[in-house]
Motif scaffolding. Structure first.
Motif, PDB file in Angstrom:
ATOM      1  N   ALA A   1       8.934  10.849  -1.741  1.00 59.30           N
ATOM      2  CA  ALA A   1       9.306  11.763  -0.405  1.00 59.30           C
ATOM      3  C   ALA A   1       8.267  12.003   0.294  1.00 59.30           C
ATOM      4  O   ALA A   1       7.126  11.876  -0.076  1.00 59.30           O
ATOM      5  CB  ALA A   1       9.772  12.911  -1.013  1.00 59.30           C
ATOM      6  N   SER A   2       8.352  11.948   1.535  1.00 63.15           N
ATOM      7  CA  SER A   2       7.410  12.138   2.665  1.00 63.15           C
ATOM      8  C   SER A   2       6.819  13.617   2.517  1.00 63.15           C
ATOM      9  O   SER A   2       7.561  14.689   2.643  1.00 63.15           O
ATOM     10  CB  SER A   2       8.083  11.810   4.052  1.00 63.15           C
TER      11      SER A   2
ATOM     12  N   ARG B   1       1.074   2.435   1.193  1.00 61.39           N
ATOM     13  CA  ARG B   1       2.242   2.775   1.411  1.00 61.39           C
ATOM     14  C   ARG B   1       2.718   2.667   2.775  1.00 61.39           C
ATOM     15  O   ARG B   1       1.889   2.918   3.500  1.00 61.39           O
ATOM     16  CB  ARG B   1       2.502   4.222   0.877  1.00 61.39           C
ATOM     17  N   LEU B   2       4.056   2.553   3.029  1.00 62.51           N
ATOM     18  CA  LEU B   2       4.619   2.748   4.309  1.00 62.51           C
ATOM     19  C   LEU B   2       5.931   3.544   4.236  1.00 62.51           C
ATOM     20  O   LEU B   2       6.421   3.495   3.400  1.00 62.51           O
ATOM     21  CB  LEU B   2       4.983   1.444   4.801  1.00 62.51           C
ATOM     22  N   ARG B   3       6.294   4.234   5.390  1.00 67.62           N
ATOM     23  CA  ARG B   3       7.395   4.889   5.492  1.00 67.62           C
ATOM     24  C   ARG B   3       8.618   3.646   5.366  1.00 67.62           C
ATOM     25  O   ARG B   3       8.166   2.423   5.921  1.00 67.62           O
ATOM     26  CB  ARG B   3       7.968   5.497   6.833  1.00 67.62           C
ATOM     27  N   ALA B   4       9.634   3.710   4.817  1.00 71.37           N
ATOM     28  CA  ALA B   4      10.738   2.989   4.658  1.00 71.37           C
ATOM     29  C   ALA B   4      11.156   2.220   6.135  1.00 71.37           C
ATOM     30  O   ALA B   4      11.176   0.975   6.233  1.00 71.37           O
ATOM     31  CB  ALA B   4      12.050   3.433   4.086  1.00 71.37           C
TER      32      ALA B   4
ATOM     33  N   GLY C   1      11.993  11.895   5.015  1.00 73.52           N
ATOM     34  CA  GLY C   1      11.609  10.377   4.857  1.00 73.52           C
ATOM     35  C   GLY C   1      11.204   9.836   3.795  1.00 73.52           C
ATOM     36  O   GLY C   1      10.728  10.863   2.869  1.00 73.52           O
ATOM     37  N   ALA C   2      11.132   8.732   3.400  1.00 76.27           N
ATOM     38  CA  ALA C   2      10.773   8.243   2.293  1.00 76.27           C
ATOM     39  C   ALA C   2       9.560   7.144   2.377  1.00 76.27           C
ATOM     40  O   ALA C   2       9.620   6.618   3.346  1.00 76.27           O
ATOM     41  CB  ALA C   2      11.629   7.437   1.257  1.00 76.27           C
ATOM     42  N   TYR C   3       8.620   7.416   1.693  1.00 75.25           N
ATOM     43  CA  TYR C   3       7.479   6.441   1.452  1.00 75.25           C
ATOM     44  C   TYR C   3       7.828   5.343   0.475  1.00 75.25           C
ATOM     45  O   TYR C   3       8.551   5.627  -0.635  1.00 75.25           O
ATOM     46  CB  TYR C   3       6.258   6.930   1.192  1.00 75.25           C
ATOM     47  N   VAL C   4       7.535   4.007   0.657  1.00 78.54           N
ATOM     48  CA  VAL C   4       7.655   2.956  -0.210  1.00 78.54           C
ATOM     49  C   VAL C   4       6.020   2.804  -0.742  1.00 78.54           C
ATOM     50  O   VAL C   4       5.218   2.345   0.382  1.00 78.54           O
ATOM     51  CB  VAL C   4       8.228   1.743   0.143  1.00 78.54           C
ATOM     52  N   ALA C   5       5.889   2.801  -1.767  1.00 74.67           N
ATOM     53  CA  ALA C   5       4.233   2.521  -2.383  1.00 74.67           C
ATOM     54  C   ALA C   5       4.392   1.495  -3.317  1.00 74.67           C
ATOM     55  O   ALA C   5       5.049   1.473  -4.238  1.00 74.67           O
ATOM     56  CB  ALA C   5       3.690   3.908  -2.851  1.00 74.67           C
ATOM     57  N   ILE C   6       3.136   0.536  -2.902  1.00 74.46           N
ATOM     58  CA  ILE C   6       2.850  -0.333  -4.074  1.00 74.46           C
ATOM     59  C   ILE C   6       2.451   0.318  -5.517  1.00 74.46           C
ATOM     60  O   ILE C   6       1.421   1.301  -5.340  1.00 74.46           O
ATOM     61  CB  ILE C   6       1.959  -1.425  -3.589  1.00 74.46           C
ATOM     62  N   THR C   7       2.763  -0.063  -6.680  1.00 77.99           N
ATOM     63  CA  THR C   7       2.402   0.561  -8.012  1.00 77.99           C
ATOM     64  C   THR C   7       1.222  -0.643  -8.162  1.00 77.99           C
ATOM     65  O   THR C   7       0.874  -1.501  -7.634  1.00 77.99           O
ATOM     66  CB  THR C   7       3.462   0.418  -9.026  1.00 77.99           C
ATOM     67  N   ALA C   8       0.451  -0.110  -9.215  1.00 78.49           N
ATOM     68  CA  ALA C   8      -0.667  -0.874  -9.998  1.00 78.49           C
ATOM     69  C   ALA C   8       0.142  -2.097 -10.287  1.00 78.49           C
ATOM     70  O   ALA C   8      -0.640  -3.305 -10.334  1.00 78.49           O
ATOM     71  CB  ALA C   8      -1.339  -0.124 -11.167  1.00 78.49           C
ATOM     72  N   ALA C   9       1.355  -2.059 -11.051  1.00 77.59           N
ATOM     73  CA  ALA C   9       1.823  -3.424 -11.611  1.00 77.59           C
ATOM     74  C   ALA C   9       2.080  -4.306 -10.353  1.00 77.59           C
ATOM     75  O   ALA C   9       2.150  -5.254 -10.606  1.00 77.59           O
ATOM     76  CB  ALA C   9       3.053  -3.061 -12.057  1.00 77.59           C
TER      77      ALA C   9
END
Length: 154
Positions: free
Chosen positions: A92-93, A58-61, A99-107
């Motif tokens: 949400a951070s 995951r990374l911050r946007a 701030g928002a995080y973008v995280a990879i899902t299992a899919a």
């Protein structure tokens, strides 16, 4: 028009146009092949690569935007499309709630793991199989030199 323009000489012009054309054609081909073999766009793949490059996925946007060299609005639209398909999720951070995080899902992780072998093979076929070891080193040197100048300019 300024009189002190340092125009490109014929060799520089040829090299510049070849660089631009190679980038455009390579990006288009990689995008078409990714779409055909995995259903991912090159933009999807780029986002997923950046997320898999960090230990927690995951990374911050704004970090994702900076890593991709994309505008905030482009990241937002791309992430929204990918979230609809279940490849990533926004969270949400916990630190500040703004701030928002973008995280990879299992899919998303499964999608990139499935896409990567064919993608890497295509990169090898289109780029590296046609170069000598010395040319690969030169390509890396040139690309890193340009990247360094770009980093210095910001």
């Amino acid at each position: 028009m300024p009189l002190d323009v340092r125009w490109l000489d014929p060799d520089e012009q040829r090299a510049w146009r070849a660089w631009l054309d190679a980038h455009a054609h390579l990006s288009a081909r990689l995008n078409r092949e990714l779409q055909a073999t995995s259903g991912l766009s090159l933009s999807d793949y780029d986002v997923l690569v950046h997320l898999t490059d960090v230990p927690d996925g995951r990374l911050r946007a704004f970090e994702l935007a900076r890593g991709l060299e994309w505008e905030k609005s482009r990241v937002s639209r791309q992430v929204a499309r990918m979230a609809e398909r279940g490849l990533v999720e926004r969270a949400a951070s916990p630190e500040d709630g703004r701030g928002a995080y973008v995280a990879i899902t299992a899919a998303g992780r499964q999608a990139i793991e499935n896409a990567a072998p064919a993608h890497v093979e295509l990169v090898r076929q289109l780029v590296f199989d046609g170069l000598t070891t010395a040319q690969v080193r030169t390509l890396a040197t040139v690309a890193l030199s340009v990247l360094s100048r770009l980093d210095d300019a910001t």
